[in-house]
Motif scaffolding. Structure first.
Motif, mmCIF file in Angstrom:
data_model
loop_
_atom_site.group_PDB
_atom_site.id
_atom_site.type_symbol
_atom_site.label_atom_id
_atom_site.label_comp_id
_atom_site.label_asym_id
_atom_site.label_seq_id
_atom_site.Cartn_x
_atom_site.Cartn_y
_atom_site.Cartn_z
ATOM 1 N N ALA A 152 8.646 3.909 -5.755
ATOM 2 C CA ALA A 152 8.081 2.550 -5.838
ATOM 3 C C ALA A 152 6.843 2.562 -6.728
ATOM 4 C CB ALA A 152 7.729 2.067 -4.433
ATOM 5 N N ASP A 153 6.606 1.444 -7.418
ATOM 6 C CA ASP A 153 5.481 1.392 -8.369
ATOM 7 C C ASP A 153 4.128 1.385 -7.670
ATOM 8 O OD1 ASP A 153 6.988 0.923 -10.980
ATOM 9 O OD2 ASP A 153 7.862 -0.565 -9.625
ATOM 10 N N VAL A 154 4.043 0.673 -6.551
ATOM 11 C CA VAL A 154 2.796 0.624 -5.784
ATOM 12 C C VAL A 154 3.144 0.868 -4.323
ATOM 13 C CG1 VAL A 154 0.837 -0.824 -5.078
ATOM 14 C CG2 VAL A 154 1.763 -1.045 -7.385
ATOM 15 N N LYS A 155 2.447 1.806 -3.696
ATOM 16 C CA LYS A 155 2.702 2.095 -2.275
ATOM 17 C C LYS A 155 1.419 1.866 -1.478
ATOM 18 C CE LYS A 155 5.998 5.773 -3.267
ATOM 19 N NZ LYS A 155 6.316 7.180 -3.013
ATOM 20 N N ILE A 156 1.534 1.056 -0.443
ATOM 21 C CA ILE A 156 0.378 0.770 0.405
ATOM 22 C C ILE A 156 0.719 1.228 1.821
ATOM 23 C CG2 ILE A 156 -1.125 -1.073 1.312
ATOM 24 C CD1 ILE A 156 -1.349 -0.975 -1.734
ATOM 25 N N PHE A 157 -0.218 1.894 2.460
ATOM 26 C CA PHE A 157 -0.022 2.284 3.856
ATOM 27 C C PHE A 157 -1.070 1.534 4.679
ATOM 28 C CE2 PHE A 157 -0.026 5.118 7.568
ATOM 29 C CZ PHE A 157 1.349 5.211 7.772
ATOM 30 N N MET A 158 -0.598 0.527 5.416
ATOM 31 C CA MET A 158 -1.520 -0.337 6.162
ATOM 32 C C MET A 158 -1.741 0.171 7.572
ATOM 33 S SD MET A 158 -0.467 -4.160 4.994
ATOM 34 C CE MET A 158 -1.609 -5.079 5.930
ATOM 35 N N ILE A 159 -3.006 0.291 7.952
ATOM 36 C CA ILE A 159 -3.311 0.717 9.317
ATOM 37 C C ILE A 159 -4.336 -0.254 9.920
ATOM 38 C CG2 ILE A 159 -2.821 3.179 8.972
ATOM 39 C CD1 ILE A 159 -5.870 3.584 8.613
ATOM 40 N N ALA A 160 -4.464 -0.216 11.252
ATOM 41 C CA ALA A 160 -5.501 -0.997 11.938
ATOM 42 C C ALA A 160 -5.621 -0.425 13.341
ATOM 43 C CB ALA A 160 -5.124 -2.469 11.996
ATOM 44 N N GLU A 161 -6.788 -0.586 13.945
ATOM 45 C CA GLU A 161 -6.972 -0.058 15.302
ATOM 46 C C GLU A 161 -6.008 -0.756 16.264
ATOM 47 O OE1 GLU A 161 -11.121 -0.423 16.212
ATOM 48 O OE2 GLU A 161 -11.590 1.029 14.634
ATOM 49 N N ALA A 162 -5.530 0.006 17.257
ATOM 50 C CA ALA A 162 -4.515 -0.525 18.177
ATOM 51 C C ALA A 162 -4.987 -1.788 18.901
ATOM 52 C CB ALA A 162 -4.125 0.549 19.186
ATOM 53 N N HIS A 163 -6.256 -1.827 19.278
ATOM 54 C CA HIS A 163 -6.744 -2.986 20.018
ATOM 55 C C HIS A 163 -6.668 -4.249 19.157
ATOM 56 C CE1 HIS A 163 -8.748 -4.960 23.264
ATOM 57 N NE2 HIS A 163 -9.557 -5.538 22.389
ATOM 58 N N GLU A 164 -7.046 -4.107 17.903
ATOM 59 C CA GLU A 164 -7.008 -5.249 16.980
ATOM 60 C C GLU A 164 -5.551 -5.664 16.721
ATOM 61 O OE1 GLU A 164 -8.926 -7.386 15.826
ATOM 62 O OE2 GLU A 164 -7.798 -8.217 14.153
ATOM 63 N N ARG A 165 -4.662 -4.693 16.640
ATOM 64 C CA ARG A 165 -3.241 -5.019 16.432
ATOM 65 C C ARG A 165 -2.681 -5.771 17.629
ATOM 66 N NH1 ARG A 165 -0.052 -0.076 15.375
ATOM 67 N NH2 ARG A 165 -1.738 1.308 15.941
ATOM 68 N N ALA A 166 -3.110 -5.365 18.833
ATOM 69 C CA ALA A 166 -2.644 -6.059 20.044
ATOM 70 C C ALA A 166 -3.172 -7.496 20.046
ATOM 71 C CB ALA A 166 -3.140 -5.311 21.280
#
Ligand code: DC
Length: 236
Positions: A152-166
């Motif tokens: 893929a030309d651009v690869k992004i790996f998105m993360i966030a703290e579990a509490h914020e995701r909930a």
């Protein structure tokens, strides 16, 4: 000379790139990927929705999610397609729109087990590669930058703290009229991440050449700006 330069720029702008966005559950991939695709005039493919649609079929048929052989037998009798119409995308399971049903908690609970089956993954990956072959596409999921489009030309790996995701997932569910406690949601998210990262086949992991985007304290607009800027850099 100027003419030559501007022609080159136009050609670059017309490049139809493949953008891969991976990351754990509820890290903000879908909302952001959809807006990035809109900004670029690209197609948005929510690959999680495809695994959810197949899981819905397994549940509808009353098959035990541990029964790998029966689930694998369903694959040749199943079609999962994404349908795009005036900016809205729907998931069709054997031709029927299941976009709402796939968001039910019982599908969410079962999807990690079903998506770890080789035959199921082969079906989905084939579809996703066919959709992305010509470029001009933003795909989001768990294995896009590692397996589906490793180039893929651009690869992004998105993360966030579990509490914020909930917290985000709770807001999203409440908008659909479902109320689940924050604790329960956080537990479900952490549990699903564990299953998705520890499976043998195409586990969730960051591709070596992916750019990490921690969205914990970022607004959706900031996330979109970040990714669009990376795409523009690539086009240049
Ligand atoms: O993105 P989502 O939370 O809707 O995805 C649901 C599940 O589908 C996720 O827990 C694991 C599976 N999935 C996968 O195995 N590979 C993908 N590319 C996308 C999703």
């Amino acid at each position: 000379m100027v003419y030559f330069k501007s022609k080159l720029n136009i050609r670059n702008l017309l490049k139809r790139l493949i953008i891969a966005i991976d990351g754990p559950a509820a890290s903000g991939k879908s909302t952001t990927a959809k807006l990035v695709a809109e900004r670029l005039g690209y197609l948005h493919v929510d690959t999680g929705a495809m695994y959810r649609a197949f899981t819905l079929k397994v549940l509808q048929q009353g098959i035990d999610i541990q029964n790998t052989a029966s689930i694998a037998r369903l694959v040749p009798q199943t079609t999962v397609r994404l349908f795009h119409n005036s900016g809205k995308s729907s998931v069709l399971l054997d031709g029927v729109d299941v976009s709402e049903d796939i968001r039910r908690p019982k599908v969410t609970k079962a999807v990690s087990a079903v998506s770890s089956i080789a035959e199921v993954r082969a079906l989905m990956v084939r579809e996703q590669q066919a959709m992305g072959r010509k470029g001009g596409i933003v795909l989001e999921g768990r294995d896009i930058g590692t397996v589906v489009f490793p180039k893929a030309d651009v690869k992004i790996f998105m993360i966030a703290e579990a509490h914020e995701r909930a917290r985000r997932r709770s807001k999203e569910l409440a908008e659909r009229g479902t109320n689940v406690s924050l604790d329960e949601l956080e537990k479900e998210i952490v549990d699903r991440d564990k299953k998705d990262t520890s499976r043998t086949l195409s586990p969730l992991r960051q591709a070596k050449d992916a750019i990490v985007l921690d969205t914990t304290t970022l607004s959706v607009e900031e996330q979109v700006e970040f990714i669009v800027a990376k795409v523009m850099e690539k086009m240049r």
